[in-house]
Design a protein around this motif. Sequence first.
Motif, PDB file in Angstrom:
ATOM      1  N   PHE A 198       0.830  -1.212   0.000  1.00 42.10           N
ATOM      2  CA  PHE A 198       0.000   0.000   0.000  1.00 42.10           C
ATOM      3  C   PHE A 198       0.865   1.262   0.000  1.00 42.10           C
ATOM      4  CE2 PHE A 198      -3.430   2.807   1.656  1.00 42.10           C
ATOM      5  CZ  PHE A 198      -4.413   2.432   0.756  1.00 42.10           C
ATOM      6  N   MET A 199       0.249   2.343  -0.458  1.00 36.51           N
ATOM      7  CA  MET A 199       0.913   3.655  -0.461  1.00 36.51           C
ATOM      8  C   MET A 199       1.493   3.962   0.920  1.00 36.51           C
ATOM      9  SD  MET A 199      -2.063   5.894  -2.309  1.00 36.51           S
ATOM     10  CE  MET A 199      -3.440   4.859  -1.821  1.00 36.51           C
ATOM     11  N   GLY A 200       2.718   4.433   0.937  1.00 37.44           N
ATOM     12  CA  GLY A 200       3.309   4.893   2.195  1.00 37.44           C
ATOM     13  C   GLY A 200       3.879   3.793   3.072  1.00 37.44           C
TER      14      GLY A 200
ATOM     15  N   PHE B 179      -3.224  12.134 -12.783  1.00 29.95           N
ATOM     16  CA  PHE B 179      -4.565  11.846 -12.251  1.00 29.95           C
ATOM     17  C   PHE B 179      -5.494  13.039 -12.506  1.00 29.95           C
ATOM     18  CE2 PHE B 179      -5.300   8.097  -9.376  1.00 29.95           C
ATOM     19  CZ  PHE B 179      -4.102   7.434  -9.596  1.00 29.95           C
TER      20      PHE B 179
ATOM     21  N   GLY C 190       1.155   1.609  -5.440  1.00 18.50           N
ATOM     22  CA  GLY C 190       0.267   0.738  -4.654  1.00 18.50           C
ATOM     23  C   GLY C 190      -0.806  -0.006  -5.431  1.00 18.50           C
ATOM     24  N   GLY C 191      -1.114   0.456  -6.664  1.00 23.65           N
ATOM     25  CA  GLY C 191      -2.156  -0.210  -7.445  1.00 23.65           C
ATOM     26  C   GLY C 191      -1.600  -1.060  -8.572  1.00 23.65           C
TER      27      GLY C 191
ATOM     28  N   THR D 166       6.949  -0.645  -6.904  1.00 27.22           N
ATOM     29  CA  THR D 166       5.731  -0.329  -7.669  1.00 27.22           C
ATOM     30  C   THR D 166       4.815   0.640  -6.929  1.00 27.22           C
ATOM     31  OG1 THR D 166       4.462  -2.159  -6.703  1.00 27.22           O
ATOM     32  CG2 THR D 166       5.745  -2.651  -8.689  1.00 27.22           C
TER      33      THR D 166
ATOM     34  N   ARG E 294      -0.143  12.066  -3.249  1.00 29.87           N
ATOM     35  CA  ARG E 294      -0.879  10.822  -3.481  1.00 29.87           C
ATOM     36  C   ARG E 294      -2.390  11.089  -3.518  1.00 29.87           C
ATOM     37  NH1 ARG E 294       3.748   8.986  -0.156  1.00 29.87           N
ATOM     38  NH2 ARG E 294       4.714   7.248  -1.257  1.00 29.87           N
ATOM     39  N   PRO E 295      -2.940  11.203  -4.726  1.00 28.63           N
ATOM     40  CA  PRO E 295      -4.363  11.558  -4.831  1.00 28.63           C
ATOM     41  C   PRO E 295      -5.277  10.593  -4.073  1.00 28.63           C
ATOM     42  CG  PRO E 295      -3.418  11.082  -7.015  1.00 28.63           C
ATOM     43  CD  PRO E 295      -2.300  11.056  -6.043  1.00 28.63           C
ATOM     44  N   LEU E 296      -4.887   9.315  -4.004  1.00 27.87           N
ATOM     45  CA  LEU E 296      -5.782   8.345  -3.353  1.00 27.87           C
ATOM     46  C   LEU E 296      -5.640   8.343  -1.824  1.00 27.87           C
ATOM     47  CD1 LEU E 296      -5.515   5.385  -5.900  1.00 27.87           C
ATOM     48  CD2 LEU E 296      -7.261   7.147  -5.760  1.00 27.87           C
TER      49      LEU E 296
ATOM     50  N   ASP F  23       6.271   4.301 -10.718  1.00 30.46           N
ATOM     51  CA  ASP F  23       5.774   5.685 -10.775  1.00 30.46           C
ATOM     52  C   ASP F  23       6.798   6.611 -11.441  1.00 30.46           C
ATOM     53  OD1 ASP F  23       3.355   5.149  -9.606  1.00 30.46           O
ATOM     54  OD2 ASP F  23       3.919   5.838  -7.611  1.00 30.46           O
TER      55      ASP F  23
HETATM   56  C1  S3P Z   1      -1.387   4.468  -6.083  1.00 33.04           C
HETATM   57  C2  S3P Z   1      -0.175   4.534  -5.425  1.00 33.04           C
HETATM   58  C3  S3P Z   1       0.856   5.520  -5.741  1.00 33.04           C
HETATM   59  C4  S3P Z   1       0.740   5.966  -7.207  1.00 33.04           C
HETATM   60  C5  S3P Z   1      -0.648   6.442  -7.482  1.00 33.04           C
HETATM   61  C6  S3P Z   1      -1.708   5.376  -7.226  1.00 33.04           C
HETATM   62  C7  S3P Z   1      -2.380   3.432  -5.689  1.00 33.04           C
HETATM   63  O1  S3P Z   1       2.168   4.974  -5.515  1.00 33.04           O
HETATM   64  O2  S3P Z   1       1.070   4.908  -8.072  1.00 33.04           O
HETATM   65  O3  S3P Z   1      -0.887   7.583  -6.695  1.00 33.04           O
HETATM   66  O4  S3P Z   1      -3.309   3.140  -6.444  1.00 33.04           O
HETATM   67  O5  S3P Z   1      -2.208   2.880  -4.566  1.00 33.04           O
HETATM   68  P1  S3P Z   1       2.790   4.732  -4.030  1.00 33.04           P
HETATM   69  O6  S3P Z   1       2.311   3.388  -3.569  1.00 33.04           O
HETATM   70  O7  S3P Z   1       4.267   4.759  -4.262  1.00 33.04           O
HETATM   71  O8  S3P Z   1       2.314   5.851  -3.170  1.00 33.04           O
END
Ligand code: S3P
Length: 171
Positions: A9-11, A48, A80-81, A78, A121-123, A33
């Motif tokens: 996950f992000m972060g 985004f 997070g998605g 990678t 991080r928009p999400l 990214d």
């Molecule tokens: C995302 C995570 C981000 C980046 C984008 C979408 C996600 O990367 O790819 O904002 O869907 O979880 P990090 O995991 O490096 O923050």
Amino acid sequence: MKNIILIGFMGVGKGSVAREVIKLSDYVSVDTDDLIESMENKAVKKIFADSGEEYFRSLEKKVSHWLEKSVKNTLISTGGGFYKQKNLKDIGVVVFLDSSFDKILERINSHPNAVKKLKKRPLLEDLKKARELYNERLPQYKALADVVIDVTDKSALECAKELLSKVKKHG
Ligand code: S3P
């Protein structure tokens, strides 16, 4: 050396762990990214905002095909998605960095650049939605993982050492 593909996950600290792994080994690293940002000459947040999440996911798909065909002996960190790409297992050994959502928030908030980290991080803008996304993704990350590293209360260096030893055992 097989590729290592870091998911989570992000972060959670994928970038920090990747930086320690390359210090301890012959791996070099790339970050999906970063690849996307250089392809588009734009920050992820701006991609985004200008073109939407679906477009961003199509760029992740393009990168996933390129990685599978062209990248060897590399540690791939990678977004997070990115784990949703169908060819993940064909790219390399999948390593999942595991942590609770609250610990991830703690980690981001304790960083000197916390505001910047959240902003890019928009999400993560809406924390309630981010928690839901985390809950939805957690079982999927686990199901894909060849190796799991629980990062809770460990330094990036400790995680990197554990990662290299587990990947070696995985063969
Ligand atoms: C995302 C995570 C981000 C980046 C984008 C979408 C996600 O990367 O790819 O904002 O869907 O979880 P990090 O995991 O490096 O923050």
